[in-house]
Structure formats: structure tokens, C-alpha cells
Design an enzyme around this catalytic site. Sequence first.
Site, PDB file in Angstrom:
ATOM      1  N   HIS A 118       0.818  -1.222   0.000  1.00 30.84           N
ATOM      2  CA  HIS A 118       0.000   0.000   0.000  1.00 30.84           C
ATOM      3  C   HIS A 118       0.849   1.269   0.000  1.00 30.84           C
ATOM      4  CE1 HIS A 118      -3.723   1.891  -0.180  1.00 30.84           C
ATOM      5  NE2 HIS A 118      -4.334   1.408   0.894  1.00 30.84           N
ATOM      6  N   ASP A 172      -2.281   1.835  -4.867  1.00 31.59           N
ATOM      7  CA  ASP A 172      -3.509   2.274  -4.213  1.00 31.59           C
ATOM      8  C   ASP A 172      -4.605   1.231  -4.423  1.00 31.59           C
ATOM      9  OD1 ASP A 172      -5.303   3.340  -6.648  1.00 31.59           O
ATOM     10  OD2 ASP A 172      -3.177   3.771  -6.990  1.00 31.59           O
TER      11      ASP A 172
END
Length: 477
Positions: free
Chosen positions: A447, A451
Site C-alpha cells: 500500500h 492504491d
Amino acid sequence: MWRRSLLRAGMGSSRIAWRTDLQRAHRYFHSSRPLFVVKPFLLADIGEGIRECEIIQWFVQPGAKVQQFDNICEVQSDKASVEISSRYDGVIKKLYYDAGDMAIVGKPLVDIDMAEIPEDTSELGDVSAQQEQSKSEPAAAQETGSSQIRTSSIAEGMEAAAMNGSGNSGRHRSLATPAVRRIIRERSLDITKITGTGKDGRVLKEDVERYVEEPAEADKSSAVAAGRPRSAPTQSLEEETVPLTPMQNQMFKAMTRSLSIPHFLYADEAGIDRLVTLRNTINKNLAQSNDSIVKKISFMPFFIKAVSVALEEYPLINCRVDLTDESKPKLVTRPQHNIGIAMDTPAGLLVPNIKNVQQLNILEIAAELNRLQAAGSTGKLSAADLKGGTITLSNIGNVGGTYVAPVIVTSEVAIMGIGRSKVIPAFDDEGAVVPKTVVNFSWSADHRVVDGGTMARMACLVKKYCEEPELLISKLR
Ligand code: COA
């Protein structure tokens, strides 16, 4: 002059050059032996990003004579165990580590005295005998020069190996064949505690069986570390502390590193009835065909190809994060789709990868998957098979379980988990209940750089290719 030649030959020069220098040296200095050229033998880079390895066992002790390609020790990296073989002829002067220590890549492993080559090899006892046998290893085992990947403890061709700490008095102690060593390793036993009844105290399979039937009380706990079920109920209600196995040790480190990555988990369900039909058709055809080396395919080649085709649209998911300068993280794009396959092997979890999937069709992927599975099950995966992965698929479905939350390896930014497919009742377009084959796909992404939207779109595309395999086929070159 010859000293300069030897030093020159030490690192990086060809073996032929070294042999020639050595022969010349012997011709000129045949009887003036004590011209010591003690050379530190460095632990070479054995794979991508591996900085340290655990010393599993030494095959030599100080005083042992070695020749090029003789095995020196076995080390365990994150991915597999590797037998390190000598690049030089000489006599071992010093071991820099004990078994169990972590050896650093690029640092000395042993000192080898290249001038001190005893002419009376009888003093070498078991060492020469064992290493004569190791020289009969197949050519493939020698290809890598100074190291050879042997997944886990499997080391066919190495007829005898030594481990520390037995009651035998020779330089090589606790001898056992590779097959016996594998049994010992798999059962997490300590070879030094097993009384060998073979030649020179060699531990035989029968010795292991006898030991397992009546082990010392303290050793029963070692089964716990291996994660294997206990065969007989135990009377003791006391807690036990046992060391990690070498594989667990490496997993511990690799997974601890992985935890520095903030994981983003995304999961969905794919209906794969059309894929089931397509696979059945292909398999019927393969079974009748004499042309193809692949006789049957699983779902995996389709999943692998679906990921590769989707990566064409989402190359970010095939990148790696470069943290060489931690204050300026970078992304490295990778045009090759080297798709890693988490594999449940007798040695434990290994992740070989199928290279350049973007260039392969479904049958070619299946052939390569079969090759890797066969190599994994016999401990013959090569360093090349294990290196260079760009993304991983972990299919736990052959074992069982509907959901899996996979963990990313630090050289990748995503991993796909696949659960076991099952047939469930579902509604068709008219509202009637129909059987539907579904499988759960889950994705973990880094992450820091991926995204949620990008990961979800990529995952949806993979799902689409699996639900409508005709679309996948239309993308094949
Ligand atoms: N759902 C249902 N059945 C499945 C399945 C799934 N997700 N995955 C495999 N199967 C079936 C196969 O179709 C095959 O059955 P069949 O012969 O009737 O067709 C059988 O299980 C054995 O398949 P396998 O030989 O394992 O081939 P594969 O290509 O499906 O999988 C590996 C190859 C290497 C991925 C697999 O053998 C493996 O090792 N999986 C474990 C991975 C792991 O440990 N992950 C955890 C990492 S933390």
C-alpha cells in the site's frame, strides 16, 4: 612470480589458469612446500538480495584437503539450501563460523592454504573418500561452480556428509547418506544423538527408525518444531521449548522483513464454470494426443496467464520498490512477467518462478509449471528457478481452504492468493437456482505504492479473464 600468479588466479580468473599456474608451481617448487598462500574463500552471492545464510553443516574441518568442486559446507538462505563448493585446490586452514551461525555474503567462509597440498593423502582419511564420491555428482550439480541449490536437505550425489558433534573421532563425524539426512531433517532429529551402525559409524535408515521408536525423552519435543503431528499421545503436560528448524528460521526472517510492508488486502469470488468446461475439453484432447508433452493441465496455467495479460495494463503491479536510498524510494519497472508459484514441497514452502510468462501460451506455462513441480518435489530446483520473480501466485486450493491472505515478498509489490474452488447454489438470469463453480481470489498489495483502486481494477481484470476464458485466449499471441 608464481605467488603473484596464484594470487591473480584466486578470485575471478579461470580454473584453467589456476590449474596451469599450480602445475607450473609444482614443477618448480616440488620439494619446497612451505610457501604458504593462505587465501580467504568468500561466501559468494548466491541469489537476489540474499545478504546472509545460516551454516547448516560443514563438510570439511581444518586440515582437510579440498579440490575444486569439492563441497565445503551447506548453507540455508531465505529460499533454499545451497552447497558451497571450493574454487581452489588446497588445505582448509580455518573455518570462520560454527554450524548454526549466520555467514555474511562477501565475507570469508574458510581460509584455504593453496600451497600446502599434502602428497600423502592417506592422512586425509574419510575426507578424500567422501570427496571422491562427491566428484561423481552429475554435471548439473557442478554447473554453478561454487554453489549449487539443493532445496532443503536433499543432496543426491553427495554420498556422505558430516555433521558436528558425534562421538566419532575423525575429522568428519556423524556420516549419513543424503537420503538419510533428509529423513533426519524432515523429522527434526539431531543426527549426533543417533548411533550409526554403518561403515565408520555411518547413520543408516534403520538406525533412524530404531532411534525414532525409542528416542531419548528430551528429543521427542523436536517433532514439535517440524510442525508434524505427533504419532502417539504424550503423557507429559509440561511446556516444551524447541529451536526453529533451518527452514523456519529463514521463514521467520523473510516474513519479519515482509511485515515492514503495509499490506492492502482485496478479495473477490470468480465464477469459473466456463474455465472448468474449457479445461475439460483441453484435457480430453491432451489425453488423446501424442504430440504434447503435457498430458493434463490444472487451473493454474490459466490463472498465471490471466495475471500476465492483466499486467500488460497494470505494469505497476509487476514493479519492485528500490530502497537503496531510503530517503528517496524508487519504483523499478520490470518488463518480464516472471511469475512466482508458491509451492508446497517436501522441503517446505519454495517459490520458483516461470520466466517470461508474457511470451508463453497456456500449454507452455503448464509444461514449465510441471517441470518446476517435479524439480521442487525432488529437491532439484536451480538457483535460476528461484531467482528473479516479479509477482507471486499462491494457490492453497490443492490443500484446502476457501480464503487465504497472502504475504508479499519484499522484492515484489503484490501477491495473489487462490482458495479451493467449490460448487455452490446460485441464481441464473431467470432467478432459477443453478450450480455454480466459484473460487476465491485474494490480493495483497504494497500500500506504500499501490492504491486500492489500481489493485481492485487489476484484480477485476484477472477475474474477468478467468470467468470468460475466451477473452483470455483472444489476447494470446
Ligand atoms: N481448487 C480446487 N482444486 C484445486 C485447486 C483449487 N484452487 N488447486 C488445485 N486443485 C486440484 C487440481 O485441479 C488437481 O486436481 P485434478 O488432478 O483432479 O485436476 C489437484 O488439486 C492437484 O493439483 P496440483 O498438482 O497441486 O496442481 P496445481 O497446478 O493446481 O497447483 C501448486 C500447483 C504448486 C500451486 C500446488 O501444488 C501447491 O504447491 N500449492 C500450495 C501452495 C502453498 O503452500 N501456498 C501457501 C503459501 S503461504
